[in-house]
Design a protein around this motif. Structure first.
Motif, mmCIF file in Angstrom:
data_model
loop_
_atom_site.group_PDB
_atom_site.id
_atom_site.type_symbol
_atom_site.label_atom_id
_atom_site.label_comp_id
_atom_site.label_asym_id
_atom_site.label_seq_id
_atom_site.Cartn_x
_atom_site.Cartn_y
_atom_site.Cartn_z
ATOM 1 N N HIS A 182 -13.818 -13.343 -4.405
ATOM 2 C CA HIS A 182 -13.659 -12.244 -3.137
ATOM 3 C C HIS A 182 -12.884 -12.276 -2.368
ATOM 4 N N TYR A 183 -12.265 -13.423 -1.368
ATOM 5 C CA TYR A 183 -10.874 -13.470 -0.996
ATOM 6 C C TYR A 183 -9.508 -12.940 -2.034
ATOM 7 N N ARG A 184 -9.528 -13.857 -2.926
ATOM 8 C CA ARG A 184 -8.589 -13.417 -3.106
ATOM 9 C C ARG A 184 -8.128 -11.620 -3.928
ATOM 10 N N ARG A 185 -9.457 -10.898 -4.131
ATOM 11 C CA ARG A 185 -9.374 -9.862 -4.631
ATOM 12 C C ARG A 185 -9.236 -8.570 -3.744
ATOM 13 N N ALA A 186 -10.039 -8.727 -2.591
ATOM 14 C CA ALA A 186 -10.271 -8.331 -1.198
ATOM 15 C C ALA A 186 -8.238 -7.949 -1.220
ATOM 16 N N ARG A 187 -7.830 -8.380 -1.189
ATOM 17 C CA ARG A 187 -5.942 -9.088 -0.490
ATOM 18 C C ARG A 187 -5.434 -7.500 -1.185
ATOM 19 N N ALA A 188 -6.141 -8.229 -3.320
ATOM 20 C CA ALA A 188 -5.037 -7.911 -4.114
ATOM 21 C C ALA A 188 -5.306 -6.131 -3.920
ATOM 22 N N TRP A 189 -7.105 -6.022 -4.108
ATOM 23 C CA TRP A 189 -7.610 -4.495 -3.656
ATOM 24 C C TRP A 189 -6.646 -3.344 -2.857
ATOM 25 N N SER A 190 -6.813 -3.720 -1.798
ATOM 26 C CA SER A 190 -5.825 -3.226 -0.653
ATOM 27 C C SER A 190 -4.152 -3.074 -0.450
ATOM 28 N N LEU A 191 -3.916 -3.183 -1.215
ATOM 29 C CA LEU A 191 -2.536 -3.330 -1.601
ATOM 30 C C LEU A 191 -2.242 -2.744 -2.956
ATOM 31 N N LEU A 192 -3.485 -2.098 -3.293
ATOM 32 C CA LEU A 192 -2.765 -0.816 -4.694
ATOM 33 C C LEU A 192 -2.062 -0.117 -4.587
ATOM 34 N N ALA A 193 -1.969 0.226 -4.341
ATOM 35 C CA ALA A 193 -1.488 1.530 -3.380
ATOM 36 C C ALA A 193 -0.203 1.613 -2.226
ATOM 37 N N GLY A 194 0.335 0.411 -2.052
ATOM 38 C CA GLY A 194 1.402 -0.335 -1.339
ATOM 39 C C GLY A 194 1.518 -0.900 -0.149
ATOM 40 N N ASP A 195 2.287 -0.565 0.780
ATOM 41 C CA ASP A 195 2.049 -1.202 2.154
ATOM 42 C C ASP A 195 1.078 -0.362 2.794
ATOM 43 N N PRO A 196 -0.127 -0.928 3.909
ATOM 44 C CA PRO A 196 -1.375 -0.327 4.078
ATOM 45 C C PRO A 196 -0.451 0.337 5.462
ATOM 46 N N GLY A 197 0.505 -0.375 5.714
ATOM 47 C CA GLY A 197 1.419 0.511 6.943
ATOM 48 C C GLY A 197 1.668 1.360 6.675
ATOM 49 N N ARG A 198 1.377 2.562 5.148
ATOM 50 C CA ARG A 198 2.419 3.783 5.145
ATOM 51 C C ARG A 198 0.694 4.602 5.334
ATOM 52 N N GLU A 199 -0.468 4.173 5.152
ATOM 53 C CA GLU A 199 -1.690 5.074 5.372
ATOM 54 C C GLU A 199 -1.606 5.658 6.416
#
Length: 735
Positions: free
Chosen positions: A312-329
């Protein structure tokens, strides 16, 4: 607000939960880690028509709504499904909307079991790009300008280890250029359809993150009951229980934001696009904090590969970065909130029964209240207004009562209008916008509600009409210098006299409005030999009785509270509220009224609103740092509102598991208020040093107010313990 799912949606959620429980076990997830794709799981999903569920019936799908898809995605995330579900659903729907033989052929291939993924950002951006689901896909749909392509090629088959051990690939510009591009469509309509598919992907992937997070938290909670340290389950330690309570509250906020966005899309609301970006950004932020806290609960075992929590730890970080830097959101949130001309194509959500906000009836009532203030709040009253009890005005209080705006939610028999709790949410926001104090009314209401339910007929007939006419106020006499928030440790004594009256001795602290109040709702110990939570009784004490002294206590929030001394106070038994020594049950009802965050949330919202106005007036709303920081606060205030309204709805609907909803709303609203007040003080410096100057006086006030709000109504620590115990089933962390 209405959060009730239909019977069909509940059945859908339960059926896919059973499917994933069988077909996506931790063993199967581990076996699929090399490629990140489980063909047997995908085959079962295809058999059930899941990849085509968002496609119209005419095109071979089941034409399900976006909320239905989110329910499926959440269960997929909970079970770490090794399949590109969040990508395949919008990809299939997109293909059904592209008018070309090539798109139709590819859609037919999906119906036959092919995997088609979606690149969740246009190709005209900077490389490298993450292609979720690419290694399992026959093709990846991509947008370049107004042209939609199906990408194929050897670069999609290369082995590439990644953090999430799923079927994602990260390709640089050269690798992207090497891919074959099959043209599917080229038009403005195709571009808009693709952009809408990206927004749908954000919601579906966000739902998977929410499901993943909730499961990680539950794994940690379960472990905390089993693992013992120092002879106790580790879940009884606040250092374990409280971070998980924070995590669950944040993840609940993510789920509510996701559902809120879908409901807003369905109703074509102005903030729908902003809510999509909020939901995607917050799903990633909350997920990563949640899984880190959950893993930490396992101690050293958490980082061991044999334990599932690290998945869960690894996939949470991986999935949240699929669209690039979250700061752009955050930039997208700012554009969508403050530049409404920004055109954002959104997916068709279908009919949605969920409702958010306080509703049309409450909005109409708010206009009535606003009109009253505009007509009756004179310049003299505006000058008198203050956020504390110093802003109380006896004459205006009676005017509010005469207009039916003081306690409009009371039953008609006691002078009310039968208004709903959501009407009261709307009313309180209007009070705040006019800077009219919201202390004396809510406290008096809290006391009156309990008096209605538990007091003697004599006490009700005496006090309630006075409250209803705006002629009397109440204060709370719970806390004492020696016990603070542990109100059941009260030492104030009430001793029965031979005549049947009560003789009261003791002191209460933080009796806000006691200097104005006509009655004190007093908790006293009536049986000193009984256990701590027994032997307590509640009384409605007239404040004009001999032996009562009220001394002021001034706070950093520019407010007055009080310490109240009771010495030889003789009280007739008719003022007893509830049975003798049954104060705990009465207090439970009282604290349920208090354990809600909306009264604090409204102050939080008002501070944010003034900060945005200040930034706009100063010409700083175009600065990226300013926009991103304000966008964060916008997300937090939206979540706070949804959590508070959920708590209200859950009581009305008698929803299961509602016991933790009030504590969650109070915890999030006040803790986030405090954190954001600190950040906004820095953002607005040096103007924020000044009181009531340059339009940021409420930021300075919010900084001083917010710290106290984490204490009032029960400290954050108490609420965290309640959440851990009631929502996660963890051992009691209070003695």
């Amino acid at each position: 607000m209405n959060l009730s799912l239909s019977e069909e949606q509940l059945m859908l959620r339960d059926s896919v939960a059973r499917l994933f429980a069988v077909e996506s076990t931790p063993t199967r997830v581990r076996e699929a880690e090399a490629s990140g794709f489980d063909p047997a799981l995908w085959e079962r999903l295809v058999e059930l028509g899941v990849p085509m569920m968002r496609v119209s019936a005419e095109a071979g799908g089941s034409d399900m709504g976006l909320l239905d898809a989110l329910l499926v995605a959440e269960e997929a995330g909970r079970h770490l499904a090794s399949a590109p579900l969040a990508e395949s659903l919008p990809a299939a729907r997109l293909l059904s909307r592209l008018d070309s033989p090539e798109a139709a052929d590819l859609l037919a291939r999906i119906g036959q079991g092919a995997v088609v993924s979606l690149l969740p950002q246009p190709l005209d951006g900077a490389a490298p790009l993450a292609l979720p689901g690419a290694r399992a896909a026959e093709a990846v749909l991509a947008l370049d300008g107004k042209r939609v392509f199906a990408l194929r090629g050897e670069a999609l088959r290369q082995p590439q280890a990644n953090l999430g051990s799923d079927s994602c690939l990260v390709l640089d510009a050269a690798q992207l250029a090497s891919l074959e591009r099959q043209h599917l469509a080229s038009s403005e309509g195709a571009r808009r359809a693709f952009l809408a598919a990206i927004e749908e992907w954000k919601l579906l992937k966000g739902a998977m993150l929410a499901g993943l997070s909730r499961q990680a938290i539950q794994l940690a909670a379960d472990y905390s009951r089993e693992r013992k340290q120092f002879g106790k389950p580790i879940g009884s330690f606040q250092g374990i229980a409280h971070p998980l309570a924070d995590a669950l509250t944040e993840v609940d906020g993510a789920q509510l934001l996701l559902w809120h966005a879908v409901a807003a899309i369905s109703r074509n609301e102005a903030d729908a696009a902003a809510l999509v970006s909020m939901a995607w950004w917050w799903a990633g932020q909350s997920a990563n904090r949640a899984v880190a806290r959950a893993l930490h609960s396992f101690g050293g075992y958490g980082v061991s590969l044999e334990y599932d929590i690290q998945l869960h730890y690894r996939r949470a970080r991986a999935w949240s970065l699929l669209a690039g830097d979250p700061g752009r959101e955050l930039d997208a949130i700012a554009d969508r909130l403050w530049y409404r001309e920004t055109d954002v194509p959104l997916p068709d959500a279908g009919a949605v029964s969920l409702e958010f906000g306080y509703g049309d009836a409450a909005a109409r009532f708010a206009e009535e209240v606003r009109a009253f203030f505009e007509a009756n709040l004179t310049e003299e009253l505006k000058a008198h207004a203050h956020h504390s009890v110093d802003g109380y005005h006896a004459g205006f209080n009676r005017e509010l009562a005469n207009a039916g705006l003081l306690f409009p939610h009371w039953p008609e028999e006691w002078g009310g209008r039968g208004k709903s709790a959501f009407d009261m949410h709307a009313l309180q926001e209007v009070f705040e916008s006019f800077n009219w104090q919201r202390i004396t009314g809510p406290i008096t209401n809290q006391v009156a509600q309990i008096v209605m339910r538990f007091a003697t007929e004599e006490a009700r007939q005496e006090a309630l009409p006075r409250f209803a006419r705006g002629e009397a106020l109440a204060c709370l006499g719970f806390s004492e210098p020696s016990c603070g928030s542990d109100v059941f440790a009260a030492r104030t004594r009430a001793t029965r006299t031979a005549e049947g009256d009560w003789l009261i001795e003791g002191q209460k602290i933080f009796t806000t409005a006691a200097n104005l109040a006509d009655y004190c709702f007093l908790l006293a110990r009536t049986d000193p030999d009984a256990p701590k939570h027994a032997g307590l009784t509640l009384f409605l004490v007239p404040m004009d009785l001999p032996g009562i002294e009220v001394h002021p206590v001034y706070t950093v929030q520019d407010e007055r509270t009080n310490i109240t001394y009771l010495s030889g106070v003789r009280l007739p038994d008719r003022y007893r509220v509830g049975e003798v020594n049954a104060g705990t049950s009465v207090m439970a009802a009282t604290l349920e009224l208090e354990h809600s965050g909306d009264q604090y949330r409204i102050s939080f919202w008002n501070m944010y609103r003034h900060a945005v106005d200040w930034a706009r007036e100063q010409g700083r709303l175009g600065e990226q740092d300013v926009r991103r920081r304000l966008a964060r606060v916008a997300v937090h205030t939206t979540i706070a509102r949804d959590l508070c309204y959920r708590a209200t709805w859950s009581v009305q609907a008698q929803a299961p598991n509602r016991a933790a909803y009030g504590p969650m709303s109070k915890l999030f609203s006040t803790e986030q208020y405090q954190r954001d007040a600190v950040d906004l003080m820095e953002l607005c410096a040096p103007f924020s040093l000044l009181r009531d100057e340059h339009g940021v006086g409420l930021v300075e006030l919010g900084y001083r107010q917010s710290i106290g709000m984490t204490i009032y109504g029960g400290t954050s620590e108490i609420h965290r313990s309640l959440i851990a115990e009631q929502a996660l089933g963890m051992p009691r962390s209070r003695t």
